[in-house]
Scaffold this motif. Structure first.
Motif, PDB file in Angstrom:
ATOM      1  N   ALA A  32      12.327  -3.852 -10.984  1.00 18.19           N
ATOM      2  CA  ALA A  32      11.537  -3.599 -12.197  1.00 18.19           C
ATOM      3  C   ALA A  32      12.440  -3.561 -13.428  1.00 18.19           C
ATOM      4  O   ALA A  32      12.090  -4.107 -14.481  1.00 18.19           O
ATOM      5  N   ARG A  33      13.596  -2.955 -13.301  1.00 15.08           N
ATOM      6  CA  ARG A  33      14.526  -2.885 -14.432  1.00 15.08           C
ATOM      7  C   ARG A  33      14.993  -4.286 -14.816  1.00 15.08           C
ATOM      8  O   ARG A  33      15.071  -4.618 -16.004  1.00 15.08           O
ATOM      9  N   ASN A  34      15.294  -5.112 -13.826  1.00 11.69           N
ATOM     10  CA  ASN A  34      15.718  -6.483 -14.114  1.00 11.69           C
ATOM     11  C   ASN A  34      14.613  -7.272 -14.808  1.00 11.69           C
ATOM     12  O   ASN A  34      14.877  -8.080 -15.701  1.00 11.69           O
ATOM     13  N   ARG A  61       0.819  -1.211   0.000  1.00  6.01           N
ATOM     14  CA  ARG A  61       0.000   0.000   0.000  1.00  6.01           C
ATOM     15  C   ARG A  61       0.852   1.260   0.000  1.00  6.01           C
ATOM     16  O   ARG A  61       0.513   2.255  -0.632  1.00  6.01           O
ATOM     17  N   ALA A  62       1.961   1.215   0.716  1.00  6.31           N
ATOM     18  CA  ALA A  62       2.801   2.403   0.857  1.00  6.31           C
ATOM     19  C   ALA A  62       3.618   2.691  -0.399  1.00  6.31           C
ATOM     20  O   ALA A  62       4.061   3.837  -0.595  1.00  6.31           O
ATOM     21  N   ASN A  63       3.804   1.697  -1.266  1.00  3.74           N
ATOM     22  CA  ASN A  63       4.746   1.860  -2.364  1.00  3.74           C
ATOM     23  C   ASN A  63       4.175   1.680  -3.771  1.00  3.74           C
ATOM     24  O   ASN A  63       4.824   2.075  -4.741  1.00  3.74           O
ATOM     25  N   ALA A  64       2.986   1.081  -3.913  1.00  6.07           N
ATOM     26  CA  ALA A  64       2.473   0.750  -5.247  1.00  6.07           C
ATOM     27  C   ALA A  64       2.258   1.994  -6.108  1.00  6.07           C
ATOM     28  O   ALA A  64       2.699   2.052  -7.263  1.00  6.07           O
ATOM     29  N   GLU A  65       1.578   2.994  -5.571  1.00 11.13           N
ATOM     30  CA  GLU A  65       1.304   4.189  -6.363  1.00 11.13           C
ATOM     31  C   GLU A  65       2.584   4.939  -6.695  1.00 11.13           C
ATOM     32  O   GLU A  65       2.754   5.441  -7.812  1.00 11.13           O
ATOM     33  N   GLY A  66       3.504   5.013  -5.735  1.00  4.37           N
ATOM     34  CA  GLY A  66       4.779   5.679  -5.983  1.00  4.37           C
ATOM     35  C   GLY A  66       5.582   4.976  -7.057  1.00  4.37           C
ATOM     36  O   GLY A  66       6.206   5.621  -7.910  1.00  4.37           O
ATOM     37  N   LEU A  67       5.580   3.645  -7.034  1.00  2.00           N
ATOM     38  CA  LEU A  67       6.283   2.887  -8.061  1.00  2.00           C
ATOM     39  C   LEU A  67       5.678   3.153  -9.431  1.00  2.00           C
ATOM     40  O   LEU A  67       6.399   3.321 -10.425  1.00  2.00           O
ATOM     41  N   ALA A  68       4.346   3.212  -9.493  1.00  2.00           N
ATOM     42  CA  ALA A  68       3.679   3.484 -10.766  1.00  2.00           C
ATOM     43  C   ALA A  68       4.104   4.845 -11.313  1.00  2.00           C
ATOM     44  O   ALA A  68       4.375   4.988 -12.517  1.00  2.00           O
ATOM     45  N   ARG A  69       4.173   5.852 -10.460  1.00  2.00           N
ATOM     46  CA  ARG A  69       4.582   7.185 -10.912  1.00  2.00           C
ATOM     47  C   ARG A  69       6.024   7.176 -11.417  1.00  2.00           C
ATOM     48  O   ARG A  69       6.342   7.786 -12.451  1.00  2.00           O
ATOM     49  N   TRP A  79      -9.420   0.951  -9.031  1.00  2.00           N
ATOM     50  CA  TRP A  79      -9.463   1.073 -10.486  1.00  2.00           C
ATOM     51  C   TRP A  79      -8.135   0.751 -11.137  1.00  2.00           C
ATOM     52  O   TRP A  79      -8.070   0.590 -12.342  1.00  2.00           O
ATOM     53  N   SER A  80      -7.036   0.688 -10.379  1.00  2.00           N
ATOM     54  CA  SER A  80      -5.733   0.680 -11.029  1.00  2.00           C
ATOM     55  C   SER A  80      -4.954  -0.611 -10.934  1.00  2.00           C
ATOM     56  O   SER A  80      -4.185  -0.928 -11.812  1.00  2.00           O
ATOM     57  N   PHE A  81      -5.085  -1.364  -9.841  1.00  2.00           N
ATOM     58  CA  PHE A  81      -4.175  -2.465  -9.641  1.00  2.00           C
ATOM     59  C   PHE A  81      -4.904  -3.751  -9.290  1.00  2.00           C
ATOM     60  O   PHE A  81      -5.948  -3.747  -8.686  1.00  2.00           O
ATOM     61  N   PHE A  82      -4.289  -4.875  -9.675  1.00  2.00           N
ATOM     62  CA  PHE A  82      -4.689  -6.168  -9.134  1.00  2.00           C
ATOM     63  C   PHE A  82      -3.992  -6.327  -7.792  1.00  2.00           C
ATOM     64  O   PHE A  82      -2.822  -6.050  -7.661  1.00  2.00           O
ATOM     65  N   ASN A 102       1.139  -4.940 -15.296  1.00  2.00           N
ATOM     66  CA  ASN A 102       1.800  -6.240 -15.244  1.00  2.00           C
ATOM     67  C   ASN A 102       3.185  -6.133 -14.623  1.00  2.00           C
ATOM     68  O   ASN A 102       3.602  -7.009 -13.860  1.00  2.00           O
ATOM     69  N   LEU A 103       3.905  -5.058 -14.970  1.00  2.00           N
ATOM     70  CA  LEU A 103       5.243  -4.876 -14.411  1.00  2.00           C
ATOM     71  C   LEU A 103       5.183  -4.639 -12.907  1.00  2.00           C
ATOM     72  O   LEU A 103       6.016  -5.164 -12.156  1.00  2.00           O
ATOM     73  N   ILE A 104       4.224  -3.867 -12.453  1.00  2.00           N
ATOM     74  CA  ILE A 104       4.081  -3.623 -11.015  1.00  2.00           C
ATOM     75  C   ILE A 104       3.796  -4.928 -10.277  1.00  2.00           C
ATOM     76  O   ILE A 104       4.386  -5.214  -9.230  1.00  2.00           O
TER      77      ILE A 104
END
Length: 210
Positions: free
Chosen positions: A87-89, A24-32, A201-204, A55-57
């Motif tokens: 994510a880069r890997n 919860r603390a990191n998903a939206e930040g990672l998306a940005r 609306w945004s994530f599984f 899918n990457l998230i």
């Protein structure tokens, strides 16, 4: 988020509540961060649309929550940077798999697949998922199929997709959520993405997270 010894201990032990809190603390930040990286190009330029990003998230958190990755995080460096490295890997691995997939046809034509380190097997699985998604799209209405292409194929923002379709943004959000929920059920019935559910609306999200 701030880390202390107790939070880090529970995270490394794989405590479900701790993992959910980290997500919860990191998903939206990672998306940005990923959206910004996609504009800069490089390996992240493959994030063309909303589905690729989502899918990457999912894959990034799945790997970040594996025991070895949890043990590797020291609680000192920003966790967002740790996630971006993963994510880069993932993207580099997917790029290699796409290159390997180019040479699959001769083996498939002979009814056999050569042994390797797992890259070809992953490429074959990716092809199977792509075929399943294509089959799912065939069952959509004309309007739903167009929305699917605008949002997940072309990666248009909801406002832009709504304008092109003559709908309001809330109508697009509701239709999009319905499509994603049905797609998730479609894939789960065929053995993919088990243990996940649509949330918001945004994530599984994994069942049990909140």
């Amino acid at each position: 988020m701030e880390w202390d010894d107790e939070k880090l201990r529970r995270f490394r032990e794989g405590n479900p509540e701790a993992l959910a809190a980290v997500y919860r603390a990191n998903a939206e930040g990672l998306a940005r961060m990923l959206r910004a990286a996609a504009w800069r190009g490089g390996v992240f330029s493959h994030l063309r649309g909303a589905m690729e990003l989502e899918n990457l998230i999912l894959e990034t958190f799945a790997r970040a929550f594996e025991p070895r990755a949890r043990a590797a995080y020291d609680g000192t460096r920003p966790y967002a940077h740790f996630l971006m490295g993963i994510a880069r890997n993932v993207l580099l691995e997917q790029s290699r798999n796409r290159e390997l997939a180019v040479g699959l046809e001769p083996f498939e034509g002979q009814g056999e697949v050569p042994e390797d380190n797992g890259g070809l097997a992953q490429a074959l699985e990716d092809r199977e998922v792509e075929a399943l998604v294509a089959g799912f799209k065939e069952g959509l209405s004309t309007e739903e199929r167009r929305l699917f292409e605008l949002r997940f194929g072309e990666g248009l923002a909801q406002e832009t997709a709504a304008s092109q379709m003559g709908l309001t943004r809330i109508q697009v959000r509701r239709r999009e959520h319905g499509i994603k929920t049905r797609l998730l059920g479609f894939l789960q019935a065929r053995g993919y993405l088990e243990g996940l559910e649509t949330r918001g609306w945004s994530f599984f999200r994994r069942r049990g997270d909140s």
